[in-house]
Motif scaffolding. Sequence first.
Motif, PDB file in Angstrom:
ATOM      1  N   PRO A 123      25.743 113.455  17.885  1.00 59.34           N
ATOM      2  CA  PRO A 123      25.193 113.933  19.153  1.00 59.34           C
ATOM      3  C   PRO A 123      26.321 114.409  20.073  1.00 59.34           C
ATOM      4  CG  PRO A 123      24.294 111.774  18.589  1.00 59.34           C
ATOM      5  CD  PRO A 123      25.410 112.039  17.636  1.00 59.34           C
ATOM      6  N   VAL A 124      26.061 115.495  20.804  1.00 60.96           N
ATOM      7  CA  VAL A 124      27.083 116.084  21.688  1.00 60.96           C
ATOM      8  C   VAL A 124      26.486 116.308  23.077  1.00 60.96           C
ATOM      9  CG1 VAL A 124      28.585 118.096  22.075  1.00 60.96           C
ATOM     10  CG2 VAL A 124      28.236 117.228  19.744  1.00 60.96           C
ATOM     11  N   VAL A 125      27.272 115.996  24.092  1.00 62.15           N
ATOM     12  CA  VAL A 125      26.925 116.360  25.470  1.00 62.15           C
ATOM     13  C   VAL A 125      28.009 117.320  25.960  1.00 62.15           C
ATOM     14  CG1 VAL A 125      26.351 115.534  27.778  1.00 62.15           C
ATOM     15  CG2 VAL A 125      25.972 114.039  25.810  1.00 62.15           C
ATOM     16  N   TYR A 126      27.605 118.428  26.589  1.00 62.61           N
ATOM     17  CA  TYR A 126      28.581 119.417  27.058  1.00 62.61           C
ATOM     18  C   TYR A 126      28.027 120.155  28.272  1.00 62.61           C
ATOM     19  CZ  TYR A 126      25.907 123.233  24.811  1.00 62.61           C
ATOM     20  OH  TYR A 126      24.947 124.149  24.446  1.00 62.61           O
ATOM     21  N   ASP A 127      28.831 121.055  28.827  1.00 65.04           N
ATOM     22  CA  ASP A 127      28.467 121.848  30.016  1.00 65.04           C
ATOM     23  C   ASP A 127      28.030 120.946  31.173  1.00 65.04           C
ATOM     24  OD1 ASP A 127      27.978 123.892  31.756  1.00 65.04           O
ATOM     25  OD2 ASP A 127      26.146 124.592  30.807  1.00 65.04           O
ATOM     26  N   SER A 342      22.126 113.767  37.043  1.00 61.83           N
ATOM     27  CA  SER A 342      22.594 113.513  35.687  1.00 61.83           C
ATOM     28  C   SER A 342      22.759 114.867  35.009  1.00 61.83           C
ATOM     29  CB  SER A 342      21.569 112.659  34.935  1.00 61.83           C
ATOM     30  OG  SER A 342      22.091 112.263  33.685  1.00 61.83           O
ATOM     31  N   SER A 343      23.990 115.226  34.709  1.00 60.41           N
ATOM     32  CA  SER A 343      24.297 116.592  34.280  1.00 60.41           C
ATOM     33  C   SER A 343      24.887 116.627  32.869  1.00 60.41           C
ATOM     34  CB  SER A 343      25.277 117.231  35.262  1.00 60.41           C
ATOM     35  OG  SER A 343      25.505 118.579  34.922  1.00 60.41           O
ATOM     36  N   GLY A 344      24.643 117.716  32.167  1.00 59.71           N
ATOM     37  CA  GLY A 344      25.184 117.919  30.829  1.00 59.71           C
ATOM     38  C   GLY A 344      24.067 118.306  29.879  1.00 59.71           C
ATOM     39  N   LEU A 345      24.350 119.241  28.981  1.00 54.49           N
ATOM     40  CA  LEU A 345      23.386 119.643  27.952  1.00 54.49           C
ATOM     41  C   LEU A 345      23.566 118.717  26.744  1.00 54.49           C
ATOM     42  CD1 LEU A 345      23.787 123.533  28.063  1.00 54.49           C
ATOM     43  CD2 LEU A 345      22.117 122.125  29.267  1.00 54.49           C
ATOM     44  N   ILE A 346      22.440 118.236  26.202  1.00 56.59           N
ATOM     45  CA  ILE A 346      22.467 117.298  25.086  1.00 56.59           C
ATOM     46  C   ILE A 346      22.042 118.011  23.811  1.00 56.59           C
ATOM     47  CG2 ILE A 346      21.492 115.166  24.147  1.00 56.59           C
ATOM     48  CD1 ILE A 346      20.963 114.287  27.057  1.00 56.59           C
ATOM     49  N   VAL A 347      22.878 117.877  22.768  1.00 51.43           N
ATOM     50  CA  VAL A 347      22.507 118.388  21.447  1.00 51.43           C
ATOM     51  C   VAL A 347      22.316 117.187  20.537  1.00 51.43           C
ATOM     52  CG1 VAL A 347      23.053 120.042  19.634  1.00 51.43           C
ATOM     53  CG2 VAL A 347      24.166 120.258  21.852  1.00 51.43           C
TER      54      VAL A 347
END
Length: 347
Positions: A123-127, A342-347
């Motif tokens: 899992p990745v969180v970005y931006d 709560s910020s960030g795009l979750i993949v």
Amino acid sequence: MKIQAIGLMSGTSLDGLDLCFAAFEKQNSWHFEILKAETLPYPENWEEKLRNSIHLSSEELLALHSEYGFYLGQKVQEFISNHQLKDIDLISSHGHTVFHQPQRNFTLQIGDGRAVKIETGLPVVYDFRSQDVLMGGNGAPLVPIGDELLFPQYDACLNLGGFSNISLQQNQQRIAFDIAPFNIVLNRLAQKFDKKFDENGDIARKGHINENLLTKLNSLDFYGQPHPKSLGIEWCTEFVFPLLENLAAEDVMATFTEHVAHQISHVIHQYGLQNILCTGGGTYNTFLIEKIRAKTESDIIIPEQAIIDYKEALIFGFMGILRMNNEINVLSSATGSTADHSSGLIV
């Protein structure tokens, strides 16, 4: 419950990709342990690509966004394999800032998190910045949430990187702002001496302060503006670099270091700060640290090397955990946005 994350950070000074694998646990308060961390210097071609990204066409920039995402994913996978890391819950990636113009409602950190996920399977969180800018904030600084929850024992946290910034508690809320450009300017000047940076501030130490230049720098409008406020490379290009032309590089470095020390000590006095945690690559610039200490009686605390080098990557890992739990990870008191979020795009 213990959660383990890899935080990725690439700073504006382009000294490399920071990777920090850390464990976080919440009891009454948050605790952390850095388990493994390293900085991977950019190969020359990647340093060049990132440095020139601001000049690319839209198509070229989109291609680089994807390419850099795969590069990040490959580096993370190598990091995991080389150190035989296990039980990784997520990857949290800051990306690399190309544009930062919050006054025009945009900021861009390249390095597509979906490509990181494809390379690693994790899992990745970005931006993390875009949502804040769309909410009327500066999209920066973001680390104050980590300063508040992971380093509450200090009056303030001072980061010396491409830009110098600070976060501190005032009236029961965390405020933060950029103070002045730092390595983004000094590293460019160091290139004139065939160096990537001014080690220990040794070149600046040999120079003489140009009082006329110092006055011009200290008179720039930004320093009189109230917080929250942030800086980008565009600001340096417009207001700082033109002032430095046609002057001896050693003297410019001495003068600019004096300028940064003046601005930092002014903030320390303004808020009556007693103990300040100092991190980031600029912490190794002993010339600057000496100047700050000479201008203030406050305790400038230099922590262990892992904290100096990897605090930002550590905090981005932490921000990813907060995002996964849908907890606040951006403070409006620091960025100027309309609300904590709560910020960030979750993949």
